[in-house]
Design an enzyme around this catalytic site. Structure first.
Site, PDB file in Angstrom:
ATOM      1  N   ASN A 114      -3.261  -9.577   0.346  1.00 39.99           N
ATOM      2  CA  ASN A 114      -2.460 -10.258   1.369  1.00 39.99           C
ATOM      3  C   ASN A 114      -3.160 -10.253   2.724  1.00 39.99           C
ATOM      4  O   ASN A 114      -3.012 -11.201   3.506  1.00 39.99           O
ATOM      5  CB  ASN A 114      -1.082  -9.607   1.490  1.00 39.99           C
ATOM      6  CG  ASN A 114      -0.158 -10.040   0.371  1.00 39.99           C
ATOM      7  OD1 ASN A 114      -0.330 -11.099  -0.216  1.00 39.99           O
ATOM      8  ND2 ASN A 114       0.836  -9.217   0.055  1.00 39.99           N
ATOM      9  N   HIS A 154       1.164  -2.122  -6.181  1.00 41.71           N
ATOM     10  CA  HIS A 154       1.533  -3.473  -5.763  1.00 41.71           C
ATOM     11  C   HIS A 154       1.234  -4.460  -6.883  1.00 41.71           C
ATOM     12  O   HIS A 154       0.093  -4.881  -7.079  1.00 41.71           O
ATOM     13  CB  HIS A 154       0.778  -3.864  -4.489  1.00 41.71           C
ATOM     14  CG  HIS A 154       1.099  -5.245  -4.012  1.00 41.71           C
ATOM     15  ND1 HIS A 154       0.189  -6.039  -3.363  1.00 41.71           N
ATOM     16  CD2 HIS A 154       2.236  -5.984  -4.118  1.00 41.71           C
ATOM     17  CE1 HIS A 154       0.749  -7.201  -3.084  1.00 41.71           C
ATOM     18  NE2 HIS A 154       1.985  -7.188  -3.533  1.00 41.71           N
ATOM     19  N   SER A 179       4.599  -5.199  -0.553  1.00 37.37           N
ATOM     20  CA  SER A 179       3.432  -6.073  -0.442  1.00 37.37           C
ATOM     21  C   SER A 179       2.697  -5.905   0.875  1.00 37.37           C
ATOM     22  O   SER A 179       1.587  -6.409   1.022  1.00 37.37           O
ATOM     23  CB  SER A 179       3.852  -7.538  -0.595  1.00 37.37           C
ATOM     24  OG  SER A 179       4.829  -7.881   0.373  1.00 37.37           O
ATOM     25  N   MET A 221      10.814  -8.935  -8.713  1.00 37.77           N
ATOM     26  CA  MET A 221       9.690  -8.034  -8.964  1.00 37.77           C
ATOM     27  C   MET A 221      10.110  -6.828  -9.800  1.00 37.77           C
ATOM     28  O   MET A 221       9.417  -6.439 -10.737  1.00 37.77           O
ATOM     29  CB  MET A 221       9.080  -7.572  -7.638  1.00 37.77           C
ATOM     30  CG  MET A 221       8.377  -8.664  -6.864  1.00 37.77           C
ATOM     31  SD  MET A 221       7.080  -9.493  -7.806  1.00 37.77           S
ATOM     32  CE  MET A 221       5.939  -8.143  -8.103  1.00 37.77           C
ATOM     33  N   GLU A 274      -2.700  -3.641  -7.179  1.00 35.94           N
ATOM     34  CA  GLU A 274      -3.354  -2.859  -6.127  1.00 35.94           C
ATOM     35  C   GLU A 274      -2.775  -1.443  -6.156  1.00 35.94           C
ATOM     36  O   GLU A 274      -1.571  -1.260  -5.991  1.00 35.94           O
ATOM     37  CB  GLU A 274      -3.105  -3.484  -4.757  1.00 35.94           C
ATOM     38  CG  GLU A 274      -3.850  -4.784  -4.527  1.00 35.94           C
ATOM     39  CD  GLU A 274      -3.564  -5.394  -3.166  1.00 35.94           C
ATOM     40  OE1 GLU A 274      -4.499  -5.897  -2.538  1.00 35.94           O
ATOM     41  OE2 GLU A 274      -2.389  -5.372  -2.732  1.00 35.94           O
TER      42      GLU A 274
END
Length: 665
Positions: A486, A436, A415, A310, A448
């Site tokens: 999520n 995010h 996350s 990431m 997000e």
């Protein structure tokens, strides 16, 4: 005329599009009527030797039709608008003098259909110049002559590839495909276009002689097979476009335009099209969130903490959008691995002509690396993307607060972990926010933007503006376990895990979810995400919502066996190295407690599990509206776009409105 300016002082007329009060040129009835009037003036002036069409906008030639008109007008008005556009573009095509489209900026949809009605097309070499017919992405098809003229210009196979995919091409790629005749620097665009007039009227397209009935039949069958493999027949627009284009090949010009009109009117009435148009407007809204207007700084100095998948992805993407980035990790081995990932992404982008080799080198030059606690004081934004352990992140944030200047925004890419707790580990919690990103970062547009009760309005505004400025789409959510995407997705995956334990065949259920329109089924998704990662997110949510969230036993069992999913070669499925093939993992199958499916219509239960959790998120204020929830789920998970999102799907089901997909394929 308000939106079109015609200059006929010389022997070559210049027709300039400049929509009043707008940064973009678009077609509506008034603009088409103005264009028709201008073309009539050109027709009547027998001293003219040519016509050059250009735009006064800095980054847009013509962006196509007014989508608001198409989405909200009665069908009779839309029918008349399509008829009018076909008629006006035919008038342009049949002018007795040569015509040239001088294209700088976005030339898409109806804009490119206008260019196709010209004899010649010359484009600028600037990045903003993009060419294409993206109508199928909105559930529609090119109906102002694009489905008729493009196959005759570049041949049926290339035209089908362009129209059925809805791809947009940069100038060089468009030139290679024959969609542009020439490319020149923007400063010479009009001058060069005027010289192109001397080429005269374009001769009859040579491709027509190759469009015999047998070859068209073979090409159509191959394209149909490819479409069904990619879309499972769930999207009516590309299928209808294929029919219209191939039927129009052997019709006369007016007959082919009639096919376009009929096909367009069929599609505009479908629920799938309504949902795709709705998502288009939601996407445009997220690009222009009002909060971003409050931002008082342009963030161009970024640090990323953590060089894993990431972190490397965020660093690559930020640098690709012109930001200078410092990538920091605890040791040189981690840094080397992260930079290797960035280099691979860059080379892939150059190979796909997303950027030039020079741009790729510039991107790499914008990234510096460090393992030291120095060099962060002048950064405007730090994005932490380190290990998903709350205690470690608290230490990192406490240290970052000391190493950065008081105005620097401290963001985390976590996350699921509580950002409020991270903020409270710093002396100035108002500067902490969540950003995010979704994996893989270069492909996933959603970010997000997670605000805590402490986050200041200025920090929120700057964060949203930054996300928009790097070409991502922000959704602002309140800090809550799992945030939004999520939080909604995990109950769906948990239930799938329980179905598996009860004996569900994973291939069977994954296929049912594909038939619903998701990009992959729950078991493939779990394998791709990583079963260890899924356990982490599920555990976080289970602590907060013990009444309905839990960690599926099978996930723990598989991880204990060393099966983490795709990254280890085994999860619910087993994967062959360097292959796209997979089969059910016998070790996973052995963990099933029985082989009898206990759930009836399990795919429906899974889908409604997402809708129910989405409703809870709305009621709890995690997101501000059902529209934002739907948009986030489509952009963050690939939730079937033509179904509108989990909130819209439940609403349509409640109203007994389903998508009659089978009837339209």
């Amino acid at each position: 005329m308000d939106h079109i300016h015609l200059n006929i002082d010389r022997d070559i007329a210049l027709l300039c599009f400049d929509r009043e009060g707008s940064s973009a040129n678009i077609f509506d009835e008034k603009v088409l009527l103005e264009l028709d009037k201008a073309l009539h003036i050109v027709e009547e002036n027998h001293s003219l030797n040519g016509l050059v069409i250009h735009s006064a906008k800095p980054t847009i030639f013509i962006a196509g039709a007014d989508i608001k008109t198409l989405s909200s007008s009665p069908e009779a008005e839309i029918h008349n608008l399509i008829n009018l556009g076909q008629s006006v573009f035919d008038r342009l095509e049949t002018l007795k003098i040569p015509t040239v489209a001088a294209i700088h900026g976005a030339c898409v949809g109806g804009g490119y259909e206008l260019a196709l009605a010209c004899d010649w097309r010359v484009g600028s070499d600037e990045k903003c110049t993009q060419i294409g017919l993206p109508e199928v992405q909105l559930g529609l098809l090119p109906a102002w002559g694009g489905s008729t003229r493009l196959p005759n210009l570049i041949g049926l196979p290339k035209a089908l590839d362009s129209i059925l995919s809805g791809k947009l091409y940069k100038a060089k790629a468009a030139h290679r495909r024959g969609m542009l005749d020439e490319i020149v620097p923007n400063v010479k665009l009009i001058e060069f276009a005027e010289k192109m007039v001397s080429k005269g009227k374009r001769e009859h397209p040579l491709f027509l002689q190759f469009h015999n009935p047998l070859s068209v039949k073979v090409i159509k069958a191959k394209a149909a097979k490819s479409l069904h493999a990619k879309t499972r027949g769930l999207y009516p627009a590309p299928l209808k476009a294929l029919e219209v284009i191939t039927d129009g090949i052997h019709a006369n010009h007016l007959g082919s335009l009639h096919h376009e009109l009929e096909g367009f009117m069929t599609l505009i009435a479908l629920p799938e099209t309504r949902e795709l148009l709705r998502l288009f407007f939601l996407s445009e809204r997220q690009k222009k969130l009002p909060i971003a207007r409050l931002s008082k700084q342009h963030i161009d100095k970024v640090a990323v903490i953590g060089a894993g998948v990431m972190g490397a992805g965020i660093a690559y993407w930020s640098a690709s959008r012109g930001r200078t980035v410092t990538l920091k990790d605890v040791n040189h081995a981690a840094i080397a691995k992260g930079m290797g990932s960035i280099e691979k992404l860059t080379k892939g982008a150059v190979k796909r002509h997303v950027m030039t080799a020079t741009e790729g080198r510039d991107l790499m030059d914008r990234i510096s690396t460090t393992t030291d606690d120095i060099g962060l004081h002048h950064k405007q934004l730090v994005i932490e993307a380190a290990i998903e352990k709350l205690d470690i992140k608290k230490v990192i944030f406490s240290k970052l607060a000391e190493l950065t200047n008081p105005e620097c925004i401290l963001a985390t890419n976590t996350s699921a972990l509580p950002i409020t707790e991270l903020a409270e580990a710093t002396p100035h919690p108002e500067r902490v926010i969540g950003l995010h990103f979704f994996n893989p970062v270069p492909r996933m547009k959603l970010v997000e933007v997670v605000k805590t009760p402490h986050t200041s309005e200025a920090v929120l505004a700057d964060a949203v503006k930054f996300v928009q400025s790097i070409g991502k789409l922000p959704v602002v959510v309140n800090d809550s376990p799992g945030f939004l995407v999520n939080r909604i997705l995990m109950p769906y995956l948990v239930l799938a895990g329980e179905f598996f334990t009860e004996g569900m065949n994973p291939l069977e259920l994954d296929n049912k979810i594909l038939d619903f329109g998701m990009p992959m089924g729950p078991y493939r998704l779990l394998d791709e995400v990583g079963l260890d990662v899924a356990i982490h997110v599920a555990s976080t949510l289970a602590e907060s919502f013990p009444d309905r969230m839990r960690v599926p036993k099978v996930l723990k069992q598989l991880v204990e066996l060393g099966h983490f999913g795709r990254k280890t070669g085994k999860g619910f499925y087993q994967y062959k190295p360097s292959s796209t093939e997979w089969t059910i993992n016998p070790d996973a199958r052995a963990l099933q407690e029985n082989r009898i499916k206990s759930a009836q219509r399990p795919e429906e239960k899974l889908i409604f599990q997402m809708s129910d959790e989405a409703q809870r998120c709305l009621e709890e204020g995690v997101a501000q509206s059902a529209d934002e929830i739907d948009f986030a789920m489509v952009m963050g998970t690939g939730y079937a776009p033509f179904r509108g999102g989990p909130m819209q799907y439940k609403k349509n089901k409640h109203l007994h409105i389903d998508h009659p997909v089978a009837a339209n394929t």
